[in-house]
Write an enzyme that holds these catalytic residues in place. Structure first.
Site, PDB file in Angstrom:
ATOM      1  N   GLU A 104      16.667  42.102  30.981  1.00  0.00           N
ATOM      2  CA  GLU A 104      17.701  41.119  31.295  1.00  0.00           C
ATOM      3  C   GLU A 104      18.492  40.822  30.025  1.00  0.00           C
ATOM      4  O   GLU A 104      17.916  40.465  28.999  1.00  0.00           O
ATOM      5  CB  GLU A 104      17.060  39.836  31.817  1.00  0.00           C
ATOM      6  CG  GLU A 104      18.024  38.688  32.057  1.00  0.00           C
ATOM      7  CD  GLU A 104      17.316  37.393  32.428  1.00  0.00           C
ATOM      8  OE1 GLU A 104      17.983  36.483  32.929  1.00  0.00           O
ATOM      9  OE2 GLU A 104      16.079  37.307  32.203  1.00  0.00           O
ATOM     10  N   GLU A 129      21.649  27.617  34.111  1.00  0.00           N
ATOM     11  CA  GLU A 129      20.232  27.293  34.145  1.00  0.00           C
ATOM     12  C   GLU A 129      20.083  25.821  33.775  1.00  0.00           C
ATOM     13  O   GLU A 129      20.126  25.469  32.597  1.00  0.00           O
ATOM     14  CB  GLU A 129      19.451  28.159  33.155  1.00  0.00           C
ATOM     15  CG  GLU A 129      19.351  29.612  33.563  1.00  0.00           C
ATOM     16  CD  GLU A 129      18.462  30.410  32.624  1.00  0.00           C
ATOM     17  OE1 GLU A 129      17.731  31.290  33.095  1.00  0.00           O
ATOM     18  OE2 GLU A 129      18.488  30.138  31.403  1.00  0.00           O
TER      19      GLU A 129
END
Length: 374
Positions: free
Chosen positions: A157, A240
């Site tokens: 990622e 996030e």
């Protein structure tokens, strides 16, 4: 001669009918089209599509508290984000918009997954809207995997942090700084227990930016966190949040992945080789680099990516444009040497400083393709 009463009545009826039709047509022409209704998603893993090509997902996985997002024509906004989680752990969620495939949910008409070696460019654009009174990061995610998987967690990622507020930091630890896609970044590397994570943190908030996803993918390849025969499976832009988050929004998002023949792709791995000659003295060194295109086609424009060992820093260079002074570095051709002919070579060099034990870079990639070192 005067018209008969019957004829006059018929004329009035026809005239009245015509006026009614004209009035109805005028009403249709002046009626404002109905506005597109935004779609609210509150299910933990609920999603919807926008623009007929992107998926907007709620993706609340780190808390049982309510989170709702509203998908708009151009992105989404967080409308409710209850509760908080400790900032020394994982966030509450990752509400986002994406192109590609995420846990078998693929965006309409996507060309992903696509092998990195087949991607000539992947232009993207993103605009964020931030709020106060919340702890979060605004991150662009790039997912890479050895297989063209459309489900589950990918192996690597890449996170591009446009902004972060509060006592939060990326996975792992900072391993240096780098210039990627024309911007300076703090570089972090680590593993979250499920996949490797390579993060690029902006030193100050970025509200809107357009860039090429492949610039970051090539850095991952140069650092050994991916290979040129791996697949780009999705690109995602969102937030996030650890605490609160209502009002955060992606106000615009675009993503295109261009595949097919590219003069800048030297082809299969092994289609290039690099000779890296050095002269080192106490605290300083010079490097002379020769790149050979062993592929069947010219490479234009060319970019050579590599990572300097810890403690090394470039102070000057020649015959190439160098992006990054330490850590991840990219050398690009100048106007007079931007093309490497099939079987041809190009040379450049640089001078730098170092501390500790002197060492050479462990690998090189030419336009994303791993080279052999001689």
């Amino acid at each position: 001669m005067s018209p008969s009463p019957h004829h006059a009545h018929r004329t009035h009826v026809l005239l009245g009918a015509l006026l009614t039709v004209l009035a109805a047509l005028a009403a249709l022409m002046t009626t404002t089209p109905a506005a597109h209704a935004d779609t609210q998603v509150c299910d933990a893993f609920g999603s919807t599509t926008v623009q007929g090509r992107y998926v907007v997902q709620n993706n609340r996985w780190g808390t049982d508290q309510t989170q709702c997002i509203t998908a708009t024509d151009s992105g989404f906004r967080v409308t409710q984000a209850d509760g908080s989680v400790p900032t020394n752990g994982a966030p509450k969620s990752y509400p986002s918009i994406y192109n590609g495939c995420h846990y078998t949910n693929c965006s309409p008409g996507t060309t992903l997954p696509a092998q990195l070696s087949t991607i000539s460019s992947a232009p993207t654009g993103i605009s964020y809207s931030y709020v106060s009174g919340a702890v979060y990061d605004a991150a662009y995610d790039i997912w890479l995997d050895p297989t063209p998987r459309t489900d589950g967690v990918n192996k690597t990622e890449i996170m591009v942090w446009f902004n972060h507020v509060g006592a939060v930091q990326p996975v792992g630890s900072q391993v240096g700084t780098a210039t990627v896609a024309g911007r300076q970044w703090q570089v972090w590397s680590g593993n979250n227990g499920g996949n490797d994570v390579l993060s690029f943190v902006a030193p100050s908030a970025i509200v809107s930016w357009s860039f090429d996803v492949m610039d970051f993918a090539r850095v991952a390849v140069s650092r050994g966190l991916a290979q040129n025969n791996w697949y780009l499976t999705s690109v995602q832009a969102g937030f996030e949040p650890w605490q609160n988050g209502a009002g955060l929004a992606v106000t615009s998002f675009s993503s295109t992945v261009n595949t097919g023949g590219s003069g800048g792709d030297p082809g299969a791995p092994g289609a290039c080789k690099v000779a890296y000659g050095t002269n080192a003295w106490q605290g300083g060194f010079t490097a002379d680099v020769t790149v050979t295109n062993t592929g069947p086609a010219a490479v234009a424009p060319w970019q050579l990516a590599f990572t300097l060992p810890s403690g090394q820093r470039i102070t000057s260079g020649w015959n190439a444009t160098l992006s990054g002074q330490s850590g991840a570095v990219t050398a690009a051709g100048q106007s007079y040497n931007a093309t490497i002919a099939a079987g041809g070579t190009v040379s450049f060099g640089f001078q730098g400083t170092y501390s500790g034990t002197f060492a050479k870079p462990s690998g090189f990639t030419l336009n994303g393709t791993a080279c052999t070192t001689v």
